[in-house]
Write a protein that holds these residues in place. Structure first.
Motif, short mmCIF file in Angstrom:
data_model
loop_
_atom_site.label_atom_id
_atom_site.label_comp_id
_atom_site.label_asym_id
_atom_site.label_seq_id
_atom_site.Cartn_x
_atom_site.Cartn_y
_atom_site.Cartn_z
N GLU A 1 47.51 36.19 39.40
CA GLU A 1 46.57 36.33 38.28
C GLU A 1 45.23 36.88 38.76
OE1 GLU A 1 46.50 32.38 36.75
OE2 GLU A 1 48.20 32.67 35.41
N SER A 2 44.74 36.39 39.91
CA SER A 2 43.42 36.80 40.38
C SER A 2 43.42 38.28 40.81
CB SER A 2 42.98 35.91 41.55
OG SER A 2 43.89 35.98 42.62
N ARG A 3 44.47 38.75 41.50
CA ARG A 3 44.51 40.16 41.91
C ARG A 3 44.72 41.06 40.71
NH1 ARG A 3 42.27 40.51 46.96
NH2 ARG A 3 42.88 38.58 48.01
N TRP A 4 45.52 40.61 39.78
CA TRP A 4 45.77 41.39 38.56
C TRP A 4 44.46 41.55 37.79
CZ3 TRP A 4 50.12 39.69 34.61
CH2 TRP A 4 50.45 40.78 33.80
N SER A 5 43.71 40.48 37.68
CA SER A 5 42.43 40.54 36.98
C SER A 5 41.46 41.48 37.69
CB SER A 5 41.83 39.13 36.90
OG SER A 5 40.54 39.17 36.34
N LEU A 6 41.40 41.40 39.03
CA LEU A 6 40.52 42.28 39.79
C LEU A 6 40.92 43.74 39.60
CD1 LEU A 6 38.29 42.78 41.90
CD2 LEU A 6 40.04 42.44 43.68
N LEU A 7 42.22 44.02 39.62
CA LEU A 7 42.69 45.39 39.43
C LEU A 7 42.32 45.91 38.05
CD1 LEU A 7 44.30 47.85 40.32
CD2 LEU A 7 46.39 46.68 39.61
N ARG A 8 42.47 45.08 37.04
CA ARG A 8 42.11 45.53 35.69
C ARG A 8 40.62 45.85 35.60
NH1 ARG A 8 46.20 41.53 33.44
NH2 ARG A 8 44.57 39.96 33.70
N VAL B 1 40.02 49.33 37.36
CA VAL B 1 40.53 50.54 36.68
C VAL B 1 39.96 50.71 35.29
CG1 VAL B 1 42.69 50.45 38.00
CG2 VAL B 1 42.59 49.40 35.72
N ALA B 2 39.19 49.75 34.82
CA ALA B 2 38.65 49.82 33.46
C ALA B 2 37.85 51.11 33.27
CB ALA B 2 37.76 48.62 33.18
N GLY B 3 38.17 51.84 32.21
CA GLY B 3 37.47 53.07 31.91
C GLY B 3 37.92 54.28 32.70
N THR B 4 38.96 54.12 33.52
CA THR B 4 39.49 55.25 34.30
C THR B 4 40.84 55.66 33.73
OG1 THR B 4 40.84 54.03 35.92
CG2 THR B 4 38.45 54.12 36.33
N PRO B 5 41.37 56.81 34.16
CA PRO B 5 42.71 57.22 33.70
C PRO B 5 43.81 56.25 34.11
CG PRO B 5 41.51 59.10 34.60
CD PRO B 5 40.69 57.89 34.91
N ASP B 6 43.53 55.41 35.12
CA ASP B 6 44.55 54.46 35.58
C ASP B 6 44.63 53.20 34.72
OD1 ASP B 6 45.71 55.72 37.87
OD2 ASP B 6 43.82 55.41 38.92
N GLU B 7 43.69 53.02 33.80
CA GLU B 7 43.69 51.80 32.99
C GLU B 7 44.99 51.68 32.20
OE1 GLU B 7 40.81 49.35 29.88
OE2 GLU B 7 40.43 51.49 30.28
N ALA B 8 45.41 52.76 31.57
CA ALA B 8 46.64 52.72 30.77
C ALA B 8 47.86 52.54 31.66
CB ALA B 8 46.76 53.99 29.93
N LEU C 1 52.47 49.47 33.53
CA LEU C 1 53.39 49.35 34.66
C LEU C 1 53.35 48.00 35.35
CD1 LEU C 1 52.88 52.90 36.19
CD2 LEU C 1 54.77 52.10 34.77
N ILE C 2 52.42 47.14 34.98
CA ILE C 2 52.43 45.76 35.49
C ILE C 2 52.64 44.84 34.29
CG2 ILE C 2 51.21 43.96 36.74
CD1 ILE C 2 49.63 46.08 38.18
N THR C 3 53.70 44.08 34.33
CA THR C 3 54.08 43.26 33.19
C THR C 3 54.12 41.80 33.57
OG1 THR C 3 56.42 43.57 33.71
CG2 THR C 3 55.42 45.13 32.16
N PRO C 4 53.97 40.89 32.59
CA PRO C 4 54.09 39.46 32.90
C PRO C 4 55.45 39.15 33.52
CG PRO C 4 53.13 39.77 30.73
CD PRO C 4 53.60 41.13 31.18
N LEU D 1 47.03 53.16 44.16
CA LEU D 1 46.01 52.15 43.85
C LEU D 1 45.11 51.90 45.06
CD1 LEU D 1 48.10 49.56 41.80
CD2 LEU D 1 46.58 51.36 40.93
N GLN D 2 45.71 51.75 46.23
CA GLN D 2 44.90 51.50 47.42
C GLN D 2 44.01 52.70 47.74
OE1 GLN D 2 47.08 50.45 50.94
NE2 GLN D 2 45.23 49.97 52.11
N ARG D 3 44.53 53.90 47.57
CA ARG D 3 43.75 55.11 47.86
C ARG D 3 42.48 55.16 47.01
NH1 ARG D 3 47.31 60.61 48.24
NH2 ARG D 3 46.70 61.04 50.38
N ARG D 4 42.59 54.75 45.76
CA ARG D 4 41.47 54.92 44.84
C ARG D 4 40.56 53.71 44.76
NH1 ARG D 4 45.64 57.17 40.33
NH2 ARG D 4 46.14 59.14 41.35
N TYR D 5 41.14 52.50 44.95
CA TYR D 5 40.35 51.30 44.67
C TYR D 5 40.27 50.33 45.84
CZ TYR D 5 41.35 53.25 40.10
OH TYR D 5 41.47 54.13 39.04
#
Length: 414
Positions: free
Chosen positions: A33-40, A43-50, A55-58, A90-94
């Motif tokens: 949950e913590s890494r998922w939240s950090l990733l969101r 990526v907020a406001g970037t093309p990767d947000e969608a 691509l990550i589901t519960p 993801l690692q390359r960009r963030y």
């Protein structure tokens, strides 16, 4: 924090796009949950947000916490976030911080023994397998910089001292490692001695026991340090006559069951070749065993010391990688080690490069090394940790003296 690792892990560096079997394929990867939240957030406001949202589901099992989400896969089984250069987009960009724990830590395996964090490696990674199997000093343990023990907070905790089982775990483990290193007797004899030692300890040393019989434990461990004891056990094992067909049948059955569940072309191609080399799907186990035994004898005469190193390093790494305290008993932990070694031995001696090498004794040892790395790695990635394999191993082992009797069949096959 102090950390230690076998020398091969101190040398490890991910070879990324040069890897012949990327870890970003064939595995189900959870995200906390913590890494998922950090990733969101990243990526907020970037093309990767969608993309991240899609691509990550519960977790379909309803898990939360460390396994709250599951990373999606492409149709070919690769991670949906793997880019054209075989690198994590993801690692390359963030940065590394957004990665799930498994992606960040793999192939490192972290275990906390008291205050000490230990880092071992998973042979499911080809580069780790190469470093572990091929360098003579690979399993020498030494301190490592703290930053190499990535995310120590995810380390498993053992040897907390809550009961005799964990309080004495490090002492027992060190005795196991010393016994495996006793090169005056063959590798199979060391595994036999390890099983006998576990059987002798089993009456009073088991999970949950409150009775801390330190003196008795020390006496038994000392007995198995004795050169006379090891020599006697070696003679016993040599004199023991057991049919090899059951061993061959067990190894073949393990691999057949995994073929039905694994989609990796690398794994399936090798398994098809191995099965064909033993006579095909319908061959009788006794006939397959005779082929295996003949190959084993020839390979021993050609490259015995090299093969011994592979399997010794595999065993030492197994003890470091898989704390025996997670098993139902010490004997069960030894049984699982020997079963895993048996399956790899079967694959190695059925590997097409090894079969060809036996017909051409002048083949460079590098060919054998490459085949060994592939055999150990594909078994580690697709067999050793699979729940179906672990369930099979548990059922095959049985309990107590029955476990030891079945262990003997496996040891004799090695």
């Amino acid at each position: 924090m102090t950390a230690s690792a076998p020398r091969y892990m101190a040398r490890f560096r991910c070879i990324a796009e040069a890897c012949e079997d990327t870890c970003c394929a064939g595995l189900t990867v959870p995200i906390s949950e913590s890494r998922w939240s950090l990733l969101r957030q990243k990526v907020a406001g970037t093309p990767d947000e969608a993309r991240v949202a899609a691509l990550i589901t519960p977790n379909p099992d309803g898990a939360t916490g460390q396994q709250a989400g599951i990373l999606g896969k492409r149709a070919d089984g690769h991670c949906a976030f793997l880019d054209e250069a075989k690198l994590c987009s993801l690692q390359r960009r963030y940065g590394e911080a957004v990665l799930p724990d498994g992606c960040s830590v793999f192939p490192r395996v972290l275990t906390r023994w008291g205050a000490q964090v230990e880092m071992a490696g998973s042979l499911a990674c080809p580069e780790t397998a190469r470093l572990c199997l091929l360098a003579e000093d690979a399993l020498v343990r030494e301190p490592v910089p703290e930053e190499q023990a990535l995310r120590p907070q995810v380390a498993r905790q053992v040897a907390a001292g809550d009961d005799a089982w964990t309080a004495q775990a490090d002492t027992v483990r060190e005795a196991m490692l010393r016994l495996l290193n006793r090169r005056e007797v063959p590798y199979a004899a060391r595994l036999y001695a390890l099983g006998r030692m576990a059987l002798d300890l089993g009456d009073f040393y088991f999970p949950g026991t409150a009775a801390d019989d330190t003196e008795r434990l020390a006496r038994i461990l000392r007995e198995y340090e004795s050169a006379d004891t090891l020599a006697s056990l070696h003679v016993q094992l040599e004199a023991l006559e057991l049919p090899g067909g059951p061993w061959a049948g067990i190894c073949a059955a393990v691999l057949r069951s995994r073929e039905a569940a694994v989609s990796s072309p690398r794994f399936l191609s090798l398994m098809n070749a191995v099965r064909a080399s033993y006579g095909g799907a319908d061959v009788h186990p006794d006939a397959a065993w005779r082929l295996h035994a003949a190959r084993r004898s020839t390979l021993e005469s050609l490259h015995g010391e090299r093969v011994h190193q592979y399997f010794l390093h595999h065993a030492l790494n197994h003890v470091l990688r898989h704390p025996f305290t997670e098993a139902e008993s010490l004997l069960n932990a030894v049984f699982l080690l020997v079963l895993r070694a048996s399956v790899v031995r079967w694959v190695l001696l059925g590997h097409p490069a090894v079969v060809a090498l036996l017909d051409a004794p002048g083949t460079p040892v590098a060919t054998l090394d490459a085949a060994a790395v592939e055999a150990f790695q594909v078994v580690a990635k697709h067999v050793e940790q699979a729940p179906t394999f672990l369930d099979f191993a548990k059922g095959l082992a049985g309990e107590g003296p029955e476990t030891f009797a079945r262990l003997l069949i496996l040891v004799k096959g090695l």
